[in-house]
Scaffold this motif. Sequence first.
Motif, PDB file in Angstrom:
ATOM      1  N   VAL A  14       0.844  -1.206   0.000  1.00  0.00           N
ATOM      2  CA  VAL A  14       0.000   0.000   0.000  1.00  0.00           C
ATOM      3  C   VAL A  14       0.873   1.248   0.000  1.00  0.00           C
ATOM      4  CG1 VAL A  14      -1.609   1.355   1.413  1.00  0.00           C
ATOM      5  CG2 VAL A  14      -2.033  -1.072   1.023  1.00  0.00           C
ATOM      6  N   VAL A  15       1.928   1.254   0.807  1.00  0.00           N
ATOM      7  CA  VAL A  15       2.823   2.411   0.863  1.00  0.00           C
ATOM      8  C   VAL A  15       3.525   2.621  -0.477  1.00  0.00           C
ATOM      9  CG1 VAL A  15       4.947   3.287   1.916  1.00  0.00           C
ATOM     10  CG2 VAL A  15       3.167   2.331   3.349  1.00  0.00           C
ATOM     11  N   VAL A  16       4.011   1.533  -1.064  1.00  0.00           N
ATOM     12  CA  VAL A  16       4.708   1.639  -2.357  1.00  0.00           C
ATOM     13  C   VAL A  16       3.759   2.147  -3.434  1.00  0.00           C
ATOM     14  CG1 VAL A  16       5.798   0.281  -4.182  1.00  0.00           C
ATOM     15  CG2 VAL A  16       6.466  -0.073  -1.819  1.00  0.00           C
ATOM     16  N   LEU A  17       2.545   1.618  -3.466  1.00  0.00           N
ATOM     17  CA  LEU A  17       1.579   2.065  -4.470  1.00  0.00           C
ATOM     18  C   LEU A  17       1.148   3.508  -4.250  1.00  0.00           C
ATOM     19  CD1 LEU A  17      -0.606  -1.116  -4.901  1.00  0.00           C
ATOM     20  CD2 LEU A  17       0.961  -0.104  -6.549  1.00  0.00           C
ATOM     21  N   ALA A  18       1.096   3.947  -2.997  1.00  0.00           N
ATOM     22  CA  ALA A  18       0.753   5.342  -2.723  1.00  0.00           C
ATOM     23  C   ALA A  18       1.851   6.282  -3.235  1.00  0.00           C
ATOM     24  CB  ALA A  18       0.532   5.553  -1.229  1.00  0.00           C
ATOM     25  N   LYS A  19       3.084   5.814  -3.213  1.00  0.00           N
ATOM     26  CA  LYS A  19       4.188   6.618  -3.749  1.00  0.00           C
ATOM     27  C   LYS A  19       4.163   6.641  -5.275  1.00  0.00           C
ATOM     28  CE  LYS A  19       6.560   7.108   0.212  1.00  0.00           C
ATOM     29  NZ  LYS A  19       6.479   8.333   0.938  1.00  0.00           N
ATOM     30  N   ILE A  20       3.740   5.531  -5.896  1.00  0.00           N
ATOM     31  CA  ILE A  20       3.770   5.411  -7.361  1.00  0.00           C
ATOM     32  C   ILE A  20       2.562   6.069  -8.021  1.00  0.00           C
ATOM     33  CG2 ILE A  20       3.679   3.759  -9.268  1.00  0.00           C
ATOM     34  CD1 ILE A  20       5.248   1.819  -7.525  1.00  0.00           C
ATOM     35  N   LEU A  21       1.358   5.765  -7.523  1.00  0.00           N
ATOM     36  CA  LEU A  21       0.135   6.249  -8.161  1.00  0.00           C
ATOM     37  C   LEU A  21      -0.194   7.658  -7.701  1.00  0.00           C
ATOM     38  CD1 LEU A  21      -2.122   3.077  -7.938  1.00  0.00           C
ATOM     39  CD2 LEU A  21      -0.949   3.979  -9.934  1.00  0.00           C
ATOM     40  N   ILE A  27      -1.061   8.719   4.694  1.00  0.00           N
ATOM     41  CA  ILE A  27      -0.307   9.726   5.439  1.00  0.00           C
ATOM     42  C   ILE A  27       0.878   9.164   6.216  1.00  0.00           C
ATOM     43  CG2 ILE A  27      -2.198  11.357   5.587  1.00  0.00           C
ATOM     44  CD1 ILE A  27      -2.659  10.426   8.455  1.00  0.00           C
ATOM     45  N   ASP A  28       0.778   7.908   6.704  1.00  0.00           N
ATOM     46  CA  ASP A  28       1.905   7.329   7.430  1.00  0.00           C
ATOM     47  C   ASP A  28       1.817   5.810   7.414  1.00  0.00           C
ATOM     48  OD1 ASP A  28      -0.185   6.962   9.188  1.00  0.00           O
ATOM     49  OD2 ASP A  28       0.714   8.040  10.852  1.00  0.00           O
ATOM     50  N   TYR A  29       2.807   5.188   8.029  1.00  0.00           N
ATOM     51  CA  TYR A  29       2.883   3.727   8.019  1.00  0.00           C
ATOM     52  C   TYR A  29       1.805   3.079   8.878  1.00  0.00           C
ATOM     53  CZ  TYR A  29       7.325   4.498   5.726  1.00  0.00           C
ATOM     54  OH  TYR A  29       8.284   4.892   4.838  1.00  0.00           O
ATOM     55  N   THR A  30       1.413   3.726   9.949  1.00  0.00           N
ATOM     56  CA  THR A  30       0.340   3.207  10.792  1.00  0.00           C
ATOM     57  C   THR A  30      -0.966   3.143  10.009  1.00  0.00           C
ATOM     58  OG1 THR A  30       1.422   4.194  12.710  1.00  0.00           O
ATOM     59  CG2 THR A  30      -0.866   3.491  12.984  1.00  0.00           C
ATOM     60  N   THR A  31      -1.214   4.179   9.235  1.00  0.00           N
ATOM     61  CA  THR A  31      -2.407   4.188   8.395  1.00  0.00           C
ATOM     62  C   THR A  31      -2.344   3.073   7.360  1.00  0.00           C
ATOM     63  OG1 THR A  31      -2.572   6.577   8.685  1.00  0.00           O
ATOM     64  CG2 THR A  31      -3.817   5.625   6.872  1.00  0.00           C
ATOM     65  N   ALA A  32      -1.163   2.804   6.824  1.00  0.00           N
ATOM     66  CA  ALA A  32      -1.012   1.718   5.847  1.00  0.00           C
ATOM     67  C   ALA A  32      -1.336   0.369   6.482  1.00  0.00           C
ATOM     68  CB  ALA A  32       0.400   1.718   5.274  1.00  0.00           C
ATOM     69  N   LEU A  80     -13.603   4.230   5.017  1.00  0.00           N
ATOM     70  CA  LEU A  80     -13.517   3.792   6.410  1.00  0.00           C
ATOM     71  C   LEU A  80     -12.258   4.260   7.132  1.00  0.00           C
ATOM     72  CD1 LEU A  80     -14.809   0.126   6.013  1.00  0.00           C
ATOM     73  CD2 LEU A  80     -16.021   2.068   7.025  1.00  0.00           C
ATOM     74  N   VAL A  81     -11.176   4.499   6.407  1.00  0.00           N
ATOM     75  CA  VAL A  81      -9.899   4.815   7.040  1.00  0.00           C
ATOM     76  C   VAL A  81      -9.534   6.274   6.776  1.00  0.00           C
ATOM     77  CG1 VAL A  81      -7.458   4.243   7.152  1.00  0.00           C
ATOM     78  CG2 VAL A  81      -9.123   2.434   6.756  1.00  0.00           C
ATOM     79  N   ASP A  82      -9.380   7.027   7.869  1.00  0.00           N
ATOM     80  CA  ASP A  82      -8.892   8.402   7.734  1.00  0.00           C
ATOM     81  C   ASP A  82      -7.400   8.363   7.433  1.00  0.00           C
ATOM     82  OD1 ASP A  82     -11.364   9.482   8.300  1.00  0.00           O
ATOM     83  OD2 ASP A  82     -10.987   9.567  10.452  1.00  0.00           O
ATOM     84  N   GLY A  83      -6.972   9.201   6.507  1.00  0.00           N
ATOM     85  CA  GLY A  83      -5.561   9.223   6.139  1.00  0.00           C
ATOM     86  C   GLY A  83      -5.243   8.390   4.920  1.00  0.00           C
ATOM     87  N   PHE A  84      -6.242   7.706   4.384  1.00  0.00           N
ATOM     88  CA  PHE A  84      -6.093   6.935   3.152  1.00  0.00           C
ATOM     89  C   PHE A  84      -7.115   7.477   2.167  1.00  0.00           C
ATOM     90  CE2 PHE A  84      -7.480   3.111   0.652  1.00  0.00           C
ATOM     91  CZ  PHE A  84      -6.342   2.992  -0.115  1.00  0.00           C
ATOM     92  N   GLU A  85      -6.617   7.971   1.036  1.00  0.00           N
ATOM     93  CA  GLU A  85      -7.522   8.557   0.043  1.00  0.00           C
ATOM     94  C   GLU A  85      -7.209   8.019  -1.339  1.00  0.00           C
ATOM     95  OE1 GLU A  85      -7.695  12.786   0.140  1.00  0.00           O
ATOM     96  OE2 GLU A  85      -7.805  12.853   2.318  1.00  0.00           O
ATOM     97  N   VAL A  86      -8.284   7.718  -2.064  1.00  0.00           N
ATOM     98  CA  VAL A  86      -8.194   7.312  -3.464  1.00  0.00           C
ATOM     99  C   VAL A  86      -9.066   8.287  -4.240  1.00  0.00           C
ATOM    100  CG1 VAL A  86      -8.579   5.443  -5.106  1.00  0.00           C
ATOM    101  CG2 VAL A  86      -7.885   4.917  -2.784  1.00  0.00           C
ATOM    102  N   SER A  87      -8.514   8.872  -5.309  1.00  0.00           N
ATOM    103  CA  SER A  87      -9.185   9.985  -5.970  1.00  0.00           C
ATOM    104  C   SER A  87     -10.423   9.601  -6.774  1.00  0.00           C
ATOM    105  CB  SER A  87      -8.202  10.730  -6.875  1.00  0.00           C
ATOM    106  OG  SER A  87      -7.759   9.880  -7.908  1.00  0.00           O
ATOM    107  N   GLY A  88     -10.535   8.390  -7.263  1.00  0.00           N
ATOM    108  CA  GLY A  88     -11.706   8.036  -8.053  1.00  0.00           C
ATOM    109  C   GLY A  88     -11.770   6.546  -8.329  1.00  0.00           C
ATOM    110  N   PHE A  89     -12.798   6.171  -9.115  1.00  0.00           N
ATOM    111  CA  PHE A  89     -13.032   4.762  -9.375  1.00  0.00           C
ATOM    112  C   PHE A  89     -11.903   4.136 -10.183  1.00  0.00           C
ATOM    113  CE2 PHE A  89     -14.635   1.386 -12.103  1.00  0.00           C
ATOM    114  CZ  PHE A  89     -15.066   0.496 -11.141  1.00  0.00           C
TER     115      PHE A  89
END
Length: 118
Positions: A14-21, A27-32, A80-89
């Motif tokens: 999840v962290v790696v994909l958040a950096k790539i996409l 926001i942080d590793y705990t959120t991941a 459901l998770v604060d600190g994790f965001e996906v912009s669209g479908f």
Amino acid sequence: MKTLLKIILTALAVVVLAKILPGVTVIDYTTAIIVAIVISLLNMFIRPLLVFFTLPATILTLGLFLFVINAIIILLADNLVDGFEVSGFFTALLFSVLLSFFRTILFSIFKDKNQIKN
């Protein structure tokens, strides 16, 4: 122990994909780690219901509708998770495909040696 390792590997993916996409933010590793747990729980409880209720669409599309279900799971985790965001479908769709790919690679690297013998 195996479940904890899978959650940590999923969080790493999840962290790696958040950096790539560009449309995914963690926001942080705990959120991941929380995202990994939520995705695991959603896959365990919600995904079978979605697959059951959309079975005609899944059969009609020869299984390709399962990608849509995976994207819906990612969007539910986003809500459901604060600190994790996906912009669209479509970002969720790409994220879910890449997450499945990375998880497959990571799980195969850390596969238990006892499973290989059997």
